[in-house]
Enzyme design. Structure first.
Site, short mmCIF file in Angstrom:
data_model
loop_
_atom_site.label_atom_id
_atom_site.label_comp_id
_atom_site.label_asym_id
_atom_site.label_seq_id
_atom_site.Cartn_x
_atom_site.Cartn_y
_atom_site.Cartn_z
N SER A 124 0.83 -1.20 0.00
CA SER A 124 0.00 0.00 0.00
C SER A 124 0.87 1.25 0.00
O SER A 124 1.97 1.27 0.56
CB SER A 124 -0.86 -0.01 1.27
N TYR A 149 -2.26 -1.14 10.89
CA TYR A 149 -2.50 -1.68 9.54
C TYR A 149 -1.31 -1.37 8.63
O TYR A 149 -0.75 -2.26 7.98
CB TYR A 149 -3.79 -1.10 8.94
N LYS A 153 1.86 -3.81 6.60
CA LYS A 153 2.31 -3.80 5.19
C LYS A 153 3.82 -3.59 5.14
O LYS A 153 4.53 -4.26 4.39
CB LYS A 153 1.60 -2.69 4.40
P1 NAD Z 1 -11.10 -6.92 1.05
O1 NAD Z 1 -11.30 -6.95 2.51
O2 NAD Z 1 -12.25 -6.66 0.18
O3 NAD Z 1 -10.38 -8.27 0.58
C1 NAD Z 1 -9.51 -9.01 1.42
C2 NAD Z 1 -10.00 -10.46 1.43
O4 NAD Z 1 -9.14 -11.24 2.26
C3 NAD Z 1 -11.41 -10.60 1.99
O5 NAD Z 1 -12.18 -11.35 1.08
C4 NAD Z 1 -11.22 -11.35 3.31
O6 NAD Z 1 -12.31 -12.19 3.60
C5 NAD Z 1 -9.93 -12.12 3.03
N1 NAD Z 1 -9.16 -12.47 4.22
C6 NAD Z 1 -8.80 -11.66 5.25
N2 NAD Z 1 -8.07 -12.35 6.14
C7 NAD Z 1 -7.96 -13.61 5.67
C8 NAD Z 1 -7.34 -14.80 6.15
N3 NAD Z 1 -6.69 -14.82 7.32
N4 NAD Z 1 -7.41 -15.92 5.40
C9 NAD Z 1 -8.07 -15.91 4.21
N5 NAD Z 1 -8.70 -14.83 3.73
C10 NAD Z 1 -8.64 -13.70 4.45
O7 NAD Z 1 -9.93 -5.85 0.76
P2 NAD Z 1 -9.40 -5.28 -0.63
O8 NAD Z 1 -9.74 -3.83 -0.67
O9 NAD Z 1 -9.82 -6.16 -1.74
O10 NAD Z 1 -7.85 -5.39 -0.37
C11 NAD Z 1 -7.08 -6.48 -0.82
C12 NAD Z 1 -5.66 -6.32 -0.35
O11 NAD Z 1 -5.14 -5.09 -0.85
C13 NAD Z 1 -5.52 -6.24 1.18
O12 NAD Z 1 -4.32 -6.90 1.55
C14 NAD Z 1 -5.40 -4.75 1.43
O13 NAD Z 1 -4.67 -4.48 2.60
C15 NAD Z 1 -4.63 -4.30 0.21
N6 NAD Z 1 -4.83 -2.87 -0.11
C16 NAD Z 1 -6.09 -2.39 -0.25
C17 NAD Z 1 -6.29 -1.04 -0.52
C18 NAD Z 1 -7.68 -0.46 -0.62
O14 NAD Z 1 -7.80 0.78 -0.50
N7 NAD Z 1 -8.72 -1.25 -0.85
C19 NAD Z 1 -5.18 -0.20 -0.70
C20 NAD Z 1 -3.91 -0.73 -0.57
C21 NAD Z 1 -3.74 -2.09 -0.28
C1 WQD Z 2 -9.29 9.86 0.93
C2 WQD Z 2 -9.48 11.37 1.20
C3 WQD Z 2 -9.82 11.86 3.52
C4 WQD Z 2 -13.67 9.83 3.91
C5 WQD Z 2 -6.89 4.82 3.19
C6 WQD Z 2 -5.87 4.06 3.97
C7 WQD Z 2 -4.82 3.52 3.07
C8 WQD Z 2 -5.41 2.76 1.88
C9 WQD Z 2 -6.55 3.45 1.24
C10 WQD Z 2 -5.20 0.40 2.23
C11 WQD Z 2 -8.74 11.84 2.45
C12 WQD Z 2 -11.04 12.20 2.72
C13 WQD Z 2 -12.48 10.33 3.42
C14 WQD Z 2 -14.72 10.71 4.26
C15 WQD Z 2 -13.31 12.56 3.61
N1 WQD Z 2 -5.90 1.47 2.23
N2 WQD Z 2 -12.31 11.67 3.28
N3 WQD Z 2 -14.49 12.04 4.08
O1 WQD Z 2 -7.00 7.90 3.74
O2 WQD Z 2 -6.02 8.08 1.41
O3 WQD Z 2 -6.24 5.88 2.49
O4 WQD Z 2 -7.46 3.93 2.22
O5 WQD Z 2 -4.01 0.27 2.16
O6 WQD Z 2 -4.01 2.72 3.86
O7 WQD Z 2 -5.29 4.94 4.94
O8 WQD Z 2 -8.27 7.03 1.72
O9 WQD Z 2 -10.63 7.09 1.02
O10 WQD Z 2 -10.10 7.13 3.49
O11 WQD Z 2 -9.58 9.13 2.11
O12 WQD Z 2 -13.15 13.77 3.48
O13 WQD Z 2 -15.78 10.31 4.72
O14 WQD Z 2 -10.87 11.59 1.47
O15 WQD Z 2 -9.60 12.80 4.54
O16 WQD Z 2 -8.30 13.15 2.18
P1 WQD Z 2 -6.85 7.34 2.41
P2 WQD Z 2 -9.74 7.52 2.11
#
Ligand code: NAD
Ligand code: WQD
Length: 338
Positions: A124, A149, A153
């Site tokens: 991330s 969290y 990562k």
């Molecule tokens: P999500 O929660 O929709 O998907 C994650 C999946 O992993 C879920 O289906 C959950 O049931 C499964 N899971 C969790 N723990 C598990 C375990 N112990 N064993 C088996 N399955 C398990 O999340 P997402 O948004 O699809 O994110 C996917 C990956 O990408 C995550 O690792 C997340 O940290 C990373 N990521 C997400 C974002 C974002 O903003 N969505 C940003 C950066 C990184």
């Molecule tokens: C985006 C912008 C908020 C909600 C987070 C995690 C990051 C990654 C993605 C997994 C910011 C603003 C948000 C709301 C708002 N996940 N906001 N009102 O914070 O960039 O990242 O999700 O790895 O680890 O920290 O994403 O969508 O929460 O926020 O004003 O109700 O929107 O302040 O500027 P963020 P976000």
């Protein structure tokens, strides 16, 4: 390739399974369904017209992984499984370390035992903390993650680097995602958060669908063009395709490579709100609230490396992301709950 997808029922995983199947890869999904529903995979199957081998397995369960890896011989693992809610991670840090770090170590042990030494990991942009360089390149030093969290990562990245250093048979791609939003154009799969959404786009779509009265905009006094926070929003289908491209690096025996997956563009909260309103012809009422703790003012990528090395770049713009997010939400007002 024969690919093991962990967390494949989740938001990014399900979109990636679509792109993998559509490009001829053979996929097995494992997920413990802690943050997803199996119906997402049925919808994926409907999109691709291909069945999916699914196993309800927790990545912390070595014996279950061992059995699965006895049955199949995988060319690569794409590892999405993990907990991802920043706020929850502050309430339950040990759950996050156990699930994300412990689970990944168990998964790596099982893959190692079965000589599957190729993995793509969902990292991330949060590992950059408050970034020292904007736009952020992969060389930008990692920063202090302000929550457990983000720390998971960072720690997993370091574990994987050590593993590859100690055993050069491993090929590892760390993908640092920026802010994935949007949904598949069919409107049948998308993001389905539990409870009150933490992230901006699901909150906006829930206001649009009438579930929440207004959006809280966290801060309008940042040093950005309109005072609200700036992020690099990327369409989840582009992100999914980035994984298909990353398989090329694995095939080329890349050792350890790190790529940002972003568009290289920064948009503010109000840019997103106004674009959403314009493309969907809707009004999103909002109120300005104080800054959210831990937020950085600006975070967007330099996405050149993925283009140069993988030939991948994002194709969809913010309008596409806003249109597709709404298409998913309006067709599924309660997410996967019918
Ligand atoms: P999500 O929660 O929709 O998907 C994650 C999946 O992993 C879920 O289906 C959950 O049931 C499964 N899971 C969790 N723990 C598990 C375990 N112990 N064993 C088996 N399955 C398990 O999340 P997402 O948004 O699809 O994110 C996917 C990956 O990408 C995550 O690792 C997340 O940290 C990373 N990521 C997400 C974002 C974002 O903003 N969505 C940003 C950066 C990184
Ligand atoms: C985006 C912008 C908020 C909600 C987070 C995690 C990051 C990654 C993605 C997994 C910011 C603003 C948000 C709301 C708002 N996940 N906001 N009102 O914070 O960039 O990242 O999700 O790895 O680890 O920290 O994403 O969508 O929460 O926020 O004003 O109700 O929107 O302040 O500027 P963020 P976000």
């Amino acid at each position: 390739m024969k690919i093991l997808v962990t967390g494949g029922a989740g938001y990014i995983g399900s979109h990636t399974v679509v792109e993998l199947q559509n490009t001829g890869h053979n996929v097995v999904v494992i997920d413990n369904l802690s943050n997803s529903k199996e119906i997402a995979l049925q919808r994926v199957s409907q999109i691709t017209n291909k069945p999916i081998d699914f196993y309800n397995i927790d990545i912390r369960d070595f014996n279950a992984l061992d059995k699965l890896l006895d049955k199949y011989s995988f060319d690569c693992c794409i590892h999405f499984a993990g907990l991802k809610a920043v706020g929850e991670s502050v309430q339950k840090p040990l759950d996050y370390y156990d699930n994300n770090v412990g689970g990944t170590v168990t998964l790596l042990r099982a893959l190692n035992k079965h000589n599957c030494k190729n993995i793509i990991f969902s990292s991330s942009a949060c590992v950059y903390g408050n970034p020292k360089i904007i736009p952020i390149t992969e060389e930008c030093p990692k920063g202090l993650c302000t929550n457990p969290y983000g720390q998971t990562k960072h720690i997993i990245e370091e574990i994987m680097k050590d593993l590859q250093k100690c055993d050069s048979d491993w090929n590892i791609v760390l993908l640092r995602y920026f802010n994935p939003i949007g949904a598949h154009k069919s409107g049948t799969i998308g993001e389905d958060p539990n409870g009150i959404p933490n992230n901006l786009m699901p909150f906006i779509t829930q206001v649009a669908v009438g579930k929440r009265p207004e959006l809280n905009v966290f801060g309008d006094d940042y040093d950005t063009h309109d005072g609200t926070g700036v992020r690099d929003y990327i369409h989840v289908v582009d992100l999914a395709r980035g994984h298909v491209s990353a398989l090329k690096a694995i095939e080329n025996k890349c050792g350890l490579e790190i790529f940002n997956l972003g568009t290289g563009n920064g948009y503010s909260v109000l840019d997103v709100v106004h674009t959403f309103e314009k493309v969907n012809n809707l009004k999103i009422p909002y109120v300005i609230k104080p800054r959210r703790a831990g937020d950085v003012p600006t975070c967007y990528s330099n996405a050149d490396k993925a283009k140069k090395v993988l030939g991948w770049s994002a194709q969809f713009n913010l309008e596409d992301m806003c249109r597709d997010s709404w298409n998913w939400q309006k067709n599924n007002p309660n997410g996967y709950d019918e």
